[in-house]
Design an enzyme around this catalytic site. Structure first.
Site, short mmCIF file in Angstrom:
data_model
loop_
_atom_site.label_atom_id
_atom_site.label_comp_id
_atom_site.label_asym_id
_atom_site.label_seq_id
_atom_site.Cartn_x
_atom_site.Cartn_y
_atom_site.Cartn_z
N CYS A 164 -25.89 21.47 24.77
CA CYS A 164 -24.52 21.72 25.23
C CYS A 164 -23.56 22.10 24.11
CB CYS A 164 -23.98 20.49 25.96
SG CYS A 164 -24.93 20.04 27.41
N HIS A 167 -19.04 23.58 33.30
CA HIS A 167 -19.75 23.40 32.03
C HIS A 167 -20.87 24.45 31.93
CE1 HIS A 167 -21.66 21.73 28.63
NE2 HIS A 167 -22.24 20.66 29.15
N CYS A 187 -21.20 16.08 23.38
CA CYS A 187 -22.50 15.43 23.45
C CYS A 187 -23.57 16.47 23.79
CB CYS A 187 -22.50 14.29 24.47
SG CYS A 187 -22.11 14.78 26.16
#
Length: 396
Positions: A91, A351, A381
């Site tokens: 990510c 996201h 994260c």
């Protein structure tokens, strides 16, 4: 010492990562090329002067394979001499792209670089890069387990909620707040992007994120079932409260984003007004079982490296992979919630994995500008138990 500055950041509006989502008709190469062209037009940078294009992309398979970064540079019509590379730090991929770009400028290897990211989760589903595996089946779960007892991220989010004693109501209240903040926000770097629904209608231009839900409330979110509970997992993890739902987790999304990074003196000589200076960066590994807690040590490490106290940070962006991640981070750091994710986050606006790092950077700069503030900290994260953190200083 040479300084790396961020001249500007652009992004697409974020679409829902499913068939029929507003960006699902875009090939990811074309989507990334769209923001690269927009970045050049908005900043006035000559693409021929760009030393490298560093692009985050998590699922480098199918339409995102074969170095999506280079393909997008060519699709954008930039000179063939402009190189490009695709990277995967889960990510945090495009945040890591920013770090590499800034480090290259500070070291003298680059004068001009682009840090960018792209992810089309509607067209290239999560786990489709796991060769020979059923993306939803037991093979992926076995591979996670064989890698060191890992579990899917949703279970990690549940483990975090249990360890920090976060209730379902707290998670849902945070999620509702994310939507409310996103509704009130006015992002400055969104590139109008055509929407082709595939139904023969004239394409519309989108300028707002598709996943924001006005009127979202604790009451409406309370009706959602736990997203990751199964009878087998419930028996294996009796300590879990099963409080994580689709409503208090980030949305699967499509999108692209890009940032122009330059040596400060060159930018100023060319008449460009930098928005911020990159002051510090960190990357850490953390517990791969909890997986998503790396934002806590990454924050501490970047503050120590910058010689800045947490109280001196005016604005924080903590990626909303799950509400439990942000709330656990707040409890550990003691950060003022009114300075955290001021424009909402991934729970509300989505996201798009590889694009989220530079997308968050644009949000961080917007809030710094709105508040006339000085320091901003961004942290993300990442799968496998890692995290990046970045501190920028606004150029007044």
């Amino acid at each position: 010492m040479r300084e790396a500055v961020i001249v500007d950041v652009v992004r697409t509006p974020i679409g829902k990562g499913k068939a029929g989502g507003m960006l699902s008709g875009w090939h990811p190469v074309d989507l990334l090329a769209h923001v690269l062209r927009a970045l050049a037009e908005r900043t006035g940078v000559d693409p021929a002067t760009i030393d490298d294009v560093i692009v985050g992309c998590v699922t480098q398979a199918g339409e995102q394979s074969m170095n999506v970064a280079r393909n997008a540079v060519l699709a954008a019509g930039w000179p063939v001499a402009v190189p490009a590379v695709s990277i995967d730090r889960q990510c945090g991929s495009s945040q890591q792209a920013l770090h590499f770009a800034a480090q290259g400028v500070m070291a003298g290897a680059y004068d001009v670089a682009v840090a960018a990211g792209v992810e089309s989760m509607s067209r290239v589903p999560m786990f489709s890069a796991v060769q020979g595996a059923d993306a939803t089946g037991p093979d992926v779960a076995r591979r996670f387990a064989d890698a060191g007892g890992l579990v899917p991220q949703g279970i990690s989010a549940e483990l975090i909620a249990a360890r920090w004693r976060l209730t379902r109501t707290e998670l849902d209240a945070y999620a509702a707040g994310s939507h409310a903040r996103a509704v009130a926000a006015s992002p400055t770097g969104i590139v109008p992007t055509s929407v082709d629904r595939g139904d023969g209608r004239t394409a519309e231009l989108a300028t707002r994120d598709e996943g924001i839900r006005p009127g979202s409330s604790v009451e409406s979110l309370a009706g959602l079932a736990p997203a990751f509970r199964t009878e087998e997992l419930a028996a294996r993890h009796p300590e879990l409260g099963w409080v994580v739902t689709a409503g208090n987790a980030s949305q699967i999304s499509d999108g692209a984003s890009a940032a122009l990074v330059m040596e400060r003196g060159l930018a100023e000589r060319l008449g460009m007004r930098p928005r911020a200076v990159v002051r510090a960066f960190s990357v850490v590994g953390d517990d791969p079982l909890l997986m998503l807690t790396g934002v806590i040590p990454a924050t501490r490490k970047v503050l120590e490296g910058a010689g800045i106290a947490l109280g001196d940070i005016d604005v924080f962006e903590v990626n909303e992979a799950f509400a439990s991640v942000v709330l656990a981070w707040q409890r550990e750091t003691g950060a003022d919630p009114e300075r955290v994710n001021v424009h909402g986050g991934a729970i509300a606006n989505g996201h798009p994995l590889g694009a989220s790092g530079t997308k968050l950077l644009g949000t961080l700069l917007d809030v710094l500008d709105e508040r006339g503030a000085r320091f901003g900290l961004q942290t993300m994260c990442e799968g496998g138990g890692m995290a990046n953190a970045t501190i920028v200083e606004r150029v007044a």
